[in-house]
Design a protein around this motif. Structure first.
Motif, PDB file in Angstrom:
ATOM      1  N   ALA A 198       0.825  -1.205   0.000  1.00 55.88           N
ATOM      2  CA  ALA A 198       0.000   0.000   0.000  1.00 55.88           C
ATOM      3  C   ALA A 198       0.859   1.254   0.000  1.00 55.88           C
ATOM      4  O   ALA A 198       0.562   2.221  -0.720  1.00 55.88           O
ATOM      5  CB  ALA A 198      -0.942  -0.004   1.212  1.00 55.88           C
ATOM      6  N   SER A 258      -4.701  -1.308  -6.959  1.00 54.25           N
ATOM      7  CA  SER A 258      -5.032  -1.706  -5.592  1.00 54.25           C
ATOM      8  C   SER A 258      -5.687  -3.082  -5.559  1.00 54.25           C
ATOM      9  O   SER A 258      -5.337  -3.939  -4.731  1.00 54.25           O
ATOM     10  CB  SER A 258      -5.955  -0.659  -4.958  1.00 54.25           C
ATOM     11  N   LEU A 277      -5.224  -5.316  -1.946  1.00 56.82           N
ATOM     12  CA  LEU A 277      -5.251  -4.427  -0.782  1.00 56.82           C
ATOM     13  C   LEU A 277      -6.675  -4.298  -0.245  1.00 56.82           C
ATOM     14  O   LEU A 277      -7.637  -4.299  -1.019  1.00 56.82           O
ATOM     15  CB  LEU A 277      -4.723  -3.040  -1.157  1.00 56.82           C
ATOM     16  N   ASP A 315      -7.259   0.614   2.764  1.00 61.78           N
ATOM     17  CA  ASP A 315      -6.019   1.153   2.184  1.00 61.78           C
ATOM     18  C   ASP A 315      -6.320   2.001   0.956  1.00 61.78           C
ATOM     19  O   ASP A 315      -5.711   3.060   0.757  1.00 61.78           O
ATOM     20  CB  ASP A 315      -5.065   0.016   1.812  1.00 61.78           C
ATOM     21  N   LEU A 316      -7.252   1.533   0.117  1.00 61.99           N
ATOM     22  CA  LEU A 316      -7.644   2.322  -1.047  1.00 61.99           C
ATOM     23  C   LEU A 316      -8.274   3.642  -0.614  1.00 61.99           C
ATOM     24  O   LEU A 316      -8.002   4.704  -1.192  1.00 61.99           O
ATOM     25  CB  LEU A 316      -8.621   1.528  -1.921  1.00 61.99           C
TER      26      LEU A 316
END
Length: 471
Positions: free
Chosen positions: A46, A165, A170, A174-175
């Protein structure tokens, strides 16, 4: 003597700095109790993705924002075009973006998001070259290239990071953090660009100078993208798929239209994009003359400082978004429930952003003093700061990777039609009516988001929670 707008900029910067510290502590506290060993790999991926995306994002948005304060002034004051002709130039740009939108999305999904982002750097640099020449035909070519470039900017870049992503596996938290940080960085870059462009104009006494600097930055951005990014595609990440073949990608477009038409939530996302971003683009055309007509001072307004105030306000909106997400504790949840909760919160924020923007414009119409309009416009810019990560999360979650760029750009078609019609019907002579129409549309969008997206996600989440109990 320090002017009113310089004082406001200092105050906003101080608030932003304090809030940044608060947000950092909230984000730090939100990670307590998380299994470090299990999340170390995802966290490293990330951070790498965030660096790759934000580096490029800062460059291209910095080039874009350098032009922001002086597009209107360059046409109207330096080139001495009548306001109606300035509106025509803006219309040409939006019409170009409208025609390009259905094409750039399928091209990005088919031929690669990275390639199209590099194309953006080339075409937008050519736009900057054209705008420095005070000849109407050349300016028209520049607006055509600028509209095409804008269609890429607001579809391919976001599609690249969302797809990357997902490819890395992820979590949505996190996105969400990446998109929130992107908007925060965007505000910082824009505020800095406003001050820098103000200084350039002050030194050179030409409104065209920021566009020259912007073109040089875009050339640099082309090579940064080439070195930092890897390619990704739609349609199972393959560049050789024959689906929707052809330069116009009609098969992919018709499939995307069917997907949107059959899903009320995607229709509402498109409606929100049309209403909010349409109001935002009209605001770009209106804010300078709106403040000028309310000003009682004989001196010209410091547009660079005002623009920087707006951008710091946008940063505050982004910080508010990341703070809300941090305090929501959704990142501590596990599995599908965390994604559903995060998605529901973003849908509620989308409705709130549209409602708050509507109120801000209504106040600007009711109390048309210079300072009141300035502060209501700052509130609207704060809403812009929340809108982009919120809408990015909704699109990133509800739209499949195969058609992500196609649908994102397809939503821009009604948006550009709305802006073009508004400009052609006399924006320059009916500013209050345009703000009133934006107020109504934003209110409608807020209600539709609450009815179809928020309620739909709440019902789905409740049914998923009840399912284990029934078993």
């Amino acid at each position: 003597m320090v002017s009113f707008y310089e004082i406001q900029l200092i105050c906003l910067c101080c608030i932003c700095a304090i809030w940044t510290v608060i947000d950092h502590r909230a984000s730090k506290g939100d990670t307590e109790g998380v299994d470090v060993n299990s999340s170390r790999s995802a966290g490293s991926s990330a951070r790498l993705l965030m660096r790759q995306y934000l580096t490029v994002y800062a460059i291209v948005m910095g080039a874009d924002w350098l032009q922001g304060p002086y597009v209107y002034s360059l046409y109207r004051e330096q080139y001495a075009f009548p306001e109606r002709l300035v509106a025509v130039l803006f219309v040409i740009g939006f019409m170009s973006a409208g025609f390009a939108a259905p094409l750039v999305g399928p091209w990005a999904d088919k031929f690669g998001r990275k390639k199209l982002c590099q194309v953006f750097c080339v075409t937008y640099a050519l736009t900057c070259a054209c705008i420095t020449l005070p000849y109407f035909p050349v300016l028209v070519v520049g607006r055509l290239l600028g509209g095409f470039s804008t269609a890429i900017l607001y579809s391919a870049f976001e599609s690249w990071v969302v797809s990357s992503s997902h490819n890395l596996g992820l979590p949505q938290a996190d996105l969400s953090a990446i998109l929130g940080r992107a908007t925060l960085l965007n505000g910082f870059v824009a505020a800095s660009a406003g001050i820098f462009s103000n200084s350039l104009v002050g030194v050179t006494h030409s409104f065209a100078t920021p566009f020259v600097a912007s073109g040089a930055i875009l050339v640099f951005g082309f090579f940064v993208i080439s070195g930092l990014w890897t390619e990704n595609y739609g349609a199972a990440d393959t560049a050789t798929s024959s689906d929707g073949a052809g330069i116009f990608q009609s098969g992919r477009l018709s499939q995307a239209i069917r997907i949107v038409w059959s899903d009320p939530q995607l229709l509402v996302i498109g409606l929100t994009q049309t209403c909010f971003e349409g109001s935002m683009y009209l605001f770009v055309f209106l804010w300078v003359p709106a403040l000028q007509e309310s000003s009682e001072s004989a001196e010209s307004l410091p547009l660079g400082y005002i623009f920087s105030c707006f951008m710091v306000s946008m940063m505050l909106g982004s910080l508010l978004y990341t703070t809300v997400i941090s305090f929501s504790h959704t990142t501590r949840s596990i599995g599908a429930h965390a994604s559903e909760e995060l998605l529901t919160i973003n849908a509620k924020l989308s409705s709130l952003v549209c409602a708050t923007s509507s109120v801000a414009f209504a106040v600007a119409i009711t109390f048309p003093s210079e300072y009141m309009r300035f502060w209501t416009f700052c509130v609207f810019e704060a809403c812009v700061g929340m809108y982009y990560p919120v809408q990015g999360m909704l699109r990133g979650t509800l739209i499949s990777n195969e058609h992500r760029a196609t649908l994102s750009s397809l939503f821009r078609v009604p948006l550009n039609i709305f802006v073009v019609v508004s400009l052609l019907t006399g924006v320059s002579s009916a500013r209050d009516r345009v703000l009133a129409a934006s107020t109504i549309m934003l209110s409608f969008s807020s209600i539709m988001t609450g009815v179809f997206i928020v309620n739909g996600l709440d019902k789905r989440r409740q049914s998923e929670l009840l399912l284990p109990r029934q078993q």
